[in-house]
Design an enzyme around this catalytic site. Sequence first.
Site, mmCIF file in Angstrom:
data_model
loop_
_atom_site.group_PDB
_atom_site.id
_atom_site.type_symbol
_atom_site.label_atom_id
_atom_site.label_comp_id
_atom_site.label_asym_id
_atom_site.label_seq_id
_atom_site.Cartn_x
_atom_site.Cartn_y
_atom_site.Cartn_z
ATOM 1 N N ASN A 29 10.478 -69.544 -39.694
ATOM 2 C CA ASN A 29 11.176 -70.745 -39.270
ATOM 3 C C ASN A 29 10.193 -71.891 -39.123
ATOM 4 O O ASN A 29 9.073 -71.693 -38.661
ATOM 5 C CB ASN A 29 11.869 -70.524 -37.922
ATOM 6 C CG ASN A 29 13.093 -69.645 -38.033
ATOM 7 O OD1 ASN A 29 13.682 -69.511 -39.091
ATOM 8 N ND2 ASN A 29 13.483 -69.045 -36.929
ATOM 9 N N ARG A 48 16.071 -65.086 -42.178
ATOM 10 C CA ARG A 48 14.754 -64.490 -42.451
ATOM 11 C C ARG A 48 14.861 -62.992 -42.692
ATOM 12 O O ARG A 48 14.256 -62.456 -43.616
ATOM 13 C CB ARG A 48 13.777 -64.774 -41.311
ATOM 14 C CG ARG A 48 13.361 -66.231 -41.246
ATOM 15 C CD ARG A 48 12.450 -66.513 -40.059
ATOM 16 N NE ARG A 48 13.148 -66.209 -38.819
ATOM 17 C CZ ARG A 48 12.615 -65.579 -37.774
ATOM 18 N NH1 ARG A 48 11.373 -65.176 -37.811
ATOM 19 N NH2 ARG A 48 13.320 -65.359 -36.702
#
Length: 90
Positions: free
Chosen positions: A38, A20
């Site tokens: 996520n 990320r």
Amino acid sequence: MSKQCIKAWVSGKVQGVWYRRATQEQALQHGLTGYAKNLPDGRVEVLLCGEEEAVRAVTQWLWQGPPAARVSQVSLEEAAPRDPDAFITL
């Protein structure tokens, strides 16, 4: 240039490997906005909004990810145009 938004779902070893954060860095370098988060099933969901060429470049990068990632699949779909203020990671 035209603007677009793409939503991507990235599968493989993409959680716990800075995926990320690396996606955020790539997006910011290309002047994009959106998010990376996520999902409970182990995938990462990414929204990229901005100039079409920049979105295309980062969606191609999603297949690579950071060094520790092992991407097995990237699914893409067009998303409704958005203009969030910043790129965020969740």
